[in-house]
Design a protein around this motif. Structure first.
Motif, PDB file in Angstrom:
ATOM      1  N   HIS A 164      -7.886   3.390  -1.887  1.00  0.00           N
ATOM      2  CA  HIS A 164      -7.979   2.902  -3.273  1.00  0.00           C
ATOM      3  C   HIS A 164      -6.690   3.130  -4.055  1.00  0.00           C
ATOM      4  CE1 HIS A 164     -12.164   3.586  -2.054  1.00  0.00           C
ATOM      5  NE2 HIS A 164     -12.406   2.521  -2.785  1.00  0.00           N
ATOM      6  N   THR A 165      -5.677   3.700  -3.392  1.00  0.00           N
ATOM      7  CA  THR A 165      -4.446   4.046  -4.095  1.00  0.00           C
ATOM      8  C   THR A 165      -3.222   3.479  -3.395  1.00  0.00           C
ATOM      9  OG1 THR A 165      -4.088   6.104  -2.880  1.00  0.00           O
ATOM     10  CG2 THR A 165      -5.437   6.245  -4.861  1.00  0.00           C
ATOM     11  N   GLN A 166      -2.205   3.246  -4.198  1.00  0.00           N
ATOM     12  CA  GLN A 166      -0.894   2.920  -3.658  1.00  0.00           C
ATOM     13  C   GLN A 166      -0.142   4.238  -3.514  1.00  0.00           C
ATOM     14  OE1 GLN A 166       2.134   1.032  -6.230  1.00  0.00           O
ATOM     15  NE2 GLN A 166       2.222  -0.538  -4.631  1.00  0.00           N
ATOM     16  N   TRP A 214      -7.671   7.468   0.949  1.00  0.00           N
ATOM     17  CA  TRP A 214      -6.578   7.013   0.080  1.00  0.00           C
ATOM     18  C   TRP A 214      -6.542   5.500  -0.133  1.00  0.00           C
ATOM     19  CZ3 TRP A 214      -3.423  10.073  -2.715  1.00  0.00           C
ATOM     20  CH2 TRP A 214      -3.357  11.422  -2.369  1.00  0.00           C
ATOM     21  N   GLN A 224       0.812  -1.211   0.000  1.00  0.00           N
ATOM     22  CA  GLN A 224       0.000   0.000   0.000  1.00  0.00           C
ATOM     23  C   GLN A 224       0.846   1.261   0.000  1.00  0.00           C
ATOM     24  OE1 GLN A 224      -2.462  -1.852   3.200  1.00  0.00           O
ATOM     25  NE2 GLN A 224      -4.123  -0.806   2.117  1.00  0.00           N
ATOM     26  N   ARG A 260       3.236  10.567  -4.195  1.00  0.00           N
ATOM     27  CA  ARG A 260       2.558  10.371  -5.479  1.00  0.00           C
ATOM     28  C   ARG A 260       1.613   9.193  -5.258  1.00  0.00           C
ATOM     29  NH1 ARG A 260       5.736  13.359  -8.999  1.00  0.00           N
ATOM     30  NH2 ARG A 260       7.927  13.534  -8.444  1.00  0.00           N
ATOM     31  N   SER A 261       0.720   8.947  -6.176  1.00  0.00           N
ATOM     32  CA  SER A 261      -0.180   7.810  -5.990  1.00  0.00           C
ATOM     33  C   SER A 261      -0.625   7.258  -7.327  1.00  0.00           C
ATOM     34  CB  SER A 261      -1.400   8.233  -5.162  1.00  0.00           C
ATOM     35  OG  SER A 261      -2.156   9.192  -5.866  1.00  0.00           O
ATOM     36  N   ARG A 262      -1.104   6.037  -7.261  1.00  0.00           N
ATOM     37  CA  ARG A 262      -1.740   5.409  -8.420  1.00  0.00           C
ATOM     38  C   ARG A 262      -2.915   4.598  -7.902  1.00  0.00           C
ATOM     39  NH1 ARG A 262      -1.624   0.077  -9.186  1.00  0.00           N
ATOM     40  NH2 ARG A 262      -0.193  -1.099  -7.898  1.00  0.00           N
ATOM     41  N   LEU A 263      -3.973   4.538  -8.691  1.00  0.00           N
ATOM     42  CA  LEU A 263      -5.143   3.752  -8.305  1.00  0.00           C
ATOM     43  C   LEU A 263      -4.832   2.268  -8.385  1.00  0.00           C
ATOM     44  CD1 LEU A 263      -8.053   5.634 -10.085  1.00  0.00           C
ATOM     45  CD2 LEU A 263      -7.604   5.516  -7.633  1.00  0.00           C
ATOM     46  N   PHE A 264      -5.315   1.518  -7.414  1.00  0.00           N
ATOM     47  CA  PHE A 264      -5.198   0.071  -7.469  1.00  0.00           C
ATOM     48  C   PHE A 264      -6.115  -0.472  -8.559  1.00  0.00           C
ATOM     49  CE2 PHE A 264      -4.013   0.279  -2.814  1.00  0.00           C
ATOM     50  CZ  PHE A 264      -2.714  -0.167  -2.998  1.00  0.00           C
TER      51      PHE A 264
END
Length: 136
Positions: free
Chosen positions: A82-84, A80, A10, A110-114
């Protein structure tokens, strides 16, 4: 691990972030992170000496980066989850209370959606809902 079971981190860190964590650990000893929820330092990941930050009862242990525990508040986790989170380093001034302040760089989230499959794996592992900090 079962062959079709997926492990999803995560929170992860870039090489630059790992290098900075190691530098800070060499100067300050063991460290931890807490994803700031705003206020003075925006929403920066904050790095503290491990004994200088009191983890709250509702803080969630999201994982580790470079061997340092990484916490986030429960309300932020719900936002958050739903995101890594990808912890990086950029030029600039660190958070007022974060250990990298004065180093000429700062941590940045920074993030990205799972993907749907990753969310399913997190749910199956019990890591998608209201998860409390560990060790208490």
């Amino acid at each position: 691990m079962i062959a079709n079971e997926m492990f999803v981190d995560q929170v992860i860190a870039t090489h630059a972030a790992v290098d900075l964590v190691e530098q800070l650990r060499a100067k300050h000893g063991p460290v931890l992170f807490h994803q700031s929820g705003g206020c003075c330092d925006g929403s920066s990941p904050m790095c503290y000496p491990i004994d200088d930050f009191l983890i709250g009862d509702r803080d969630v242990l999201l994982g580790e980066i470079a061997g340092a525990p990484f916490y986030i508040s429960a309300p932020q986790f719900e936002y958050w989850k739903h995101t890594q989170l990808i912890i990086d380093v950029v030029q600039g001034r660190g958070g007022m209370f974060s250990l990298e302040n004065g180093e000429g760089v700062r941590f940045l989230t920074r993030s990205r959606l799972f993907s749907d499959a990753e969310v399913d794996a997190l749910i199956a592992a019990g890591r998608f809902g209201n998860r409390r900090r560990s060790g208490t």
